[in-house]
Motif scaffolding. Structure first.
Motif, mmCIF file in Angstrom:
data_model
loop_
_atom_site.group_PDB
_atom_site.id
_atom_site.type_symbol
_atom_site.label_atom_id
_atom_site.label_comp_id
_atom_site.label_asym_id
_atom_site.label_seq_id
_atom_site.Cartn_x
_atom_site.Cartn_y
_atom_site.Cartn_z
ATOM 1 N N VAL A 67 0.869 -1.182 0.000
ATOM 2 C CA VAL A 67 0.000 0.000 0.000
ATOM 3 C C VAL A 67 0.905 1.233 0.000
ATOM 4 C CG1 VAL A 67 -1.812 1.272 1.192
ATOM 5 C CG2 VAL A 67 -1.818 -1.233 1.222
ATOM 6 N N ALA A 68 1.185 1.751 -1.185
ATOM 7 C CA ALA A 68 2.042 2.931 -1.292
ATOM 8 C C ALA A 68 1.265 4.165 -0.863
ATOM 9 C CB ALA A 68 2.534 3.085 -2.723
ATOM 10 N N PRO A 69 1.703 4.884 0.153
ATOM 11 C CA PRO A 69 0.994 6.102 0.563
ATOM 12 C C PRO A 69 0.861 7.074 -0.603
ATOM 13 C CG PRO A 69 2.599 5.467 2.228
ATOM 14 C CD PRO A 69 2.862 4.602 1.032
ATOM 15 N N ALA A 70 -0.355 7.532 -0.858
ATOM 16 C CA ALA A 70 -0.574 8.361 -2.049
ATOM 17 C C ALA A 70 -1.866 9.143 -1.963
ATOM 18 C CB ALA A 70 -0.614 7.477 -3.291
ATOM 19 N N GLN A 78 -4.621 6.936 0.200
ATOM 20 C CA GLN A 78 -4.354 5.594 0.700
ATOM 21 C C GLN A 78 -3.037 5.610 1.481
ATOM 22 O OE1 GLN A 78 -4.019 2.835 -2.657
ATOM 23 N NE2 GLN A 78 -1.790 2.954 -2.547
ATOM 24 N N GLY A 79 -2.986 4.762 2.492
ATOM 25 C CA GLY A 79 -1.803 4.717 3.336
ATOM 26 C C GLY A 79 -1.741 5.914 4.269
ATOM 27 N N ALA A 80 -0.623 6.022 4.985
ATOM 28 C CA ALA A 80 -0.439 7.126 5.929
ATOM 29 C C ALA A 80 -0.124 8.400 5.162
ATOM 30 C CB ALA A 80 0.691 6.790 6.902
ATOM 31 N N PRO A 81 -0.955 9.444 5.260
ATOM 32 C CA PRO A 81 -0.753 10.661 4.468
ATOM 33 C C PRO A 81 0.629 11.286 4.641
ATOM 34 C CG PRO A 81 -2.920 10.687 5.491
ATOM 35 C CD PRO A 81 -2.194 9.520 6.075
ATOM 36 N N LEU A 82 1.172 11.276 5.851
ATOM 37 C CA LEU A 82 2.462 11.919 6.092
ATOM 38 C C LEU A 82 3.624 11.183 5.437
ATOM 39 C CD1 LEU A 82 2.213 13.101 9.810
ATOM 40 C CD2 LEU A 82 2.256 14.513 7.749
ATOM 41 N N ARG A 83 3.374 9.977 4.930
ATOM 42 C CA ARG A 83 4.432 9.209 4.281
ATOM 43 C C ARG A 83 4.371 9.336 2.757
ATOM 44 N NH1 ARG A 83 4.241 3.351 7.119
ATOM 45 N NH2 ARG A 83 6.490 3.319 6.903
ATOM 46 N N SER A 84 3.459 10.161 2.266
ATOM 47 C CA SER A 84 3.311 10.330 0.819
ATOM 48 C C SER A 84 4.193 11.451 0.291
ATOM 49 C CB SER A 84 1.843 10.603 0.474
ATOM 50 O OG SER A 84 1.415 11.813 1.069
ATOM 51 N N PHE A 85 4.238 11.590 -1.015
ATOM 52 C CA PHE A 85 5.046 12.609 -1.681
ATOM 53 C C PHE A 85 4.456 14.004 -1.440
ATOM 54 C CE2 PHE A 85 6.290 15.127 -5.426
ATOM 55 C CZ PHE A 85 7.661 14.882 -5.471
ATOM 56 N N ARG A 99 10.844 22.061 4.611
ATOM 57 C CA ARG A 99 11.090 21.333 3.366
ATOM 58 C C ARG A 99 9.939 20.384 3.053
ATOM 59 N NH1 ARG A 99 12.929 16.104 4.472
ATOM 60 N NH2 ARG A 99 13.501 15.759 6.669
ATOM 61 N N ARG A 100 9.891 19.984 1.825
ATOM 62 C CA ARG A 100 8.866 19.040 1.360
ATOM 63 C C ARG A 100 9.424 17.612 1.367
ATOM 64 N NH1 ARG A 100 4.835 21.697 -2.154
ATOM 65 N NH2 ARG A 100 5.262 23.934 -2.261
ATOM 66 N N HIS A 101 8.556 16.671 1.604
ATOM 67 C CA HIS A 101 8.920 15.255 1.553
ATOM 68 C C HIS A 101 8.964 14.838 0.094
ATOM 69 C CE1 HIS A 101 7.971 10.830 2.538
ATOM 70 N NE2 HIS A 101 9.168 11.087 3.027
ATOM 71 N N VAL A 102 10.127 14.508 -0.411
ATOM 72 C CA VAL A 102 10.280 14.260 -1.851
ATOM 73 C C VAL A 102 10.259 12.778 -2.195
ATOM 74 C CG1 VAL A 102 11.507 16.414 -2.166
ATOM 75 C CG2 VAL A 102 12.816 14.327 -1.723
ATOM 76 N N GLY A 103 9.796 11.958 -1.267
ATOM 77 C CA GLY A 103 9.730 10.531 -1.526
ATOM 78 C C GLY A 103 8.447 9.926 -1.017
ATOM 79 N N VAL A 104 8.385 8.611 -1.060
ATOM 80 C CA VAL A 104 7.271 7.842 -0.525
ATOM 81 C C VAL A 104 7.866 6.804 0.422
ATOM 82 C CG1 VAL A 104 5.388 6.243 -1.057
ATOM 83 C CG2 VAL A 104 5.876 8.173 -2.592
ATOM 84 N N ASP A 105 7.321 6.710 1.642
ATOM 85 C CA ASP A 105 7.813 5.761 2.641
ATOM 86 C C ASP A 105 6.977 4.488 2.593
ATOM 87 O OD1 ASP A 105 9.697 7.618 3.541
ATOM 88 O OD2 ASP A 105 8.253 8.523 4.928
ATOM 89 N N LEU A 106 7.637 3.373 2.347
ATOM 90 C CA LEU A 106 6.954 2.088 2.197
ATOM 91 C C LEU A 106 7.011 1.283 3.497
ATOM 92 C CD1 LEU A 106 8.289 1.084 -1.335
ATOM 93 C CD2 LEU A 106 6.214 2.366 -0.752
ATOM 94 N N THR A 107 5.930 0.594 3.783
ATOM 95 C CA THR A 107 5.823 -0.217 4.999
ATOM 96 C C THR A 107 6.868 -1.326 5.013
ATOM 97 O OG1 THR A 107 3.458 0.217 5.186
ATOM 98 C CG2 THR A 107 4.301 -1.728 6.324
ATOM 99 N N ALA A 108 7.534 -1.467 6.130
ATOM 100 C CA ALA A 108 8.552 -2.508 6.294
ATOM 101 C C ALA A 108 8.766 -2.740 7.780
ATOM 102 C CB ALA A 108 9.860 -2.108 5.624
ATOM 103 N N ALA A 109 9.529 -3.760 8.095
ATOM 104 C CA ALA A 109 9.953 -4.012 9.469
ATOM 105 C C ALA A 109 11.475 -3.939 9.515
ATOM 106 C CB ALA A 109 9.479 -5.391 9.928
#
Length: 240
Positions: A67-70, A78-85, A99-109
């Motif tokens: 589930v890519a935050p987007a 979808q996903g956690a809004p703060l982890r989106s671009f 600054r702006r978040h210039v990436g997407v944070d993907l779920t992992a352990a």
């Protein structure tokens, strides 16, 4: 012949690490999810790939892995809004957001394996983000890979990610080949740039987007839908 050889080596590497490959051909058909252009006034171009076969970059048993935050074209999130671009940083609204978040944070352990989305060449590896002292102060790293059509940053990985795989800057890697290990941040930070970029580029609030920057959201949404996903061998799950 070279392509077949590198892919074979990558799969041998997966087996040695206790991982297993599941083909996306077994996945049920899903409607394509379309990312919204952001920012709306002057959208950052989406990263594009002409490679037909890609891998999801995180090997994990977590249910929300793909589930890519987007922010989506239909107005949903979808996903956690703060982890989106294009969200603001620092994430704490009580602090000045510079600054702006210039990436997407993907779920992992923590400890999950990171694999290359496509064939490519490692063009850089350097310290990326240091965790707060209260969380142990771990220094995480970024791996930059030149793929066919773009450069991908695989960020917040452990310092020994390359040495543990006997890899170094300049090495060619195959799609699906293990290249890193997720750090204590328990996520994979992904960024994309035009070919030739060898370091991440920051985007200050109030400034136009850097011309070398690409939004990775649609690439990740498409890879989640049609790409292959690698699972830990001990976990039995359906294909993505």
């Amino acid at each position: 012949m070279a392509r077949t050889k590198t892919l074979t080596l990558a799969l041998i590497g997966l087996s040695a690490l206790g991982l297993t490959q599941i083909a996306s051909a077994n996945a049920p058909t899903r409607e394509r999810t379309v990312a919204a252009p952001v920012p709306m006034a002057s959208p950052v171009p989406m990263a594009k790939s002409t490679v037909a076969h890609r891998y999801w970059p995180v090997v994990t048993s977590l249910a929300q892995a793909t589930v890519a935050p987007a922010h989506l074209f239909d107005g949903k999130v979808q996903g956690a809004p703060l982890r989106s671009f294009d969200t603001r940083r620092p994430a704490d609204p009580a602090k000045p957001q510079t600054r702006r978040h210039v990436g997407v944070d993907l779920t992992a352990a923590e400890g999950d394996t990171v694999v290359a989305m496509e064939d490519g060449r490692i063009v850089n590896f350097y310290p990326f983000l240091t965790r707060a002292a209260s969380l142990g102060g771990e220094k995480t790293y970024a791996i930059l890979v030149q793929h066919k059509d773009y450069v991908a940053l695989y960020g917040e990985v452990r310092a020994n990610s390359l040495t543990a795989r006997d890899l170094k800057v300049g090495d060619h890697i195959a799609a699906g080949q293990p290249i890193g290990v997720v750090s204590g941040t328990a996520q994979l930070h992904t960024e994309t740039y035009v070919s030739g970029v060898t370091r991440n580029i920051k985007w200050p609030v109030g400034s136009p987007p850097p011309r070398e920057m690409r939004n990775p959201t649609q690439l990740l949404l498409d890879t989640a839908m049609t790409g292959e996903r690698v699972y830990p061998k001990t976990i039995k799950l359906a294909a993505s």
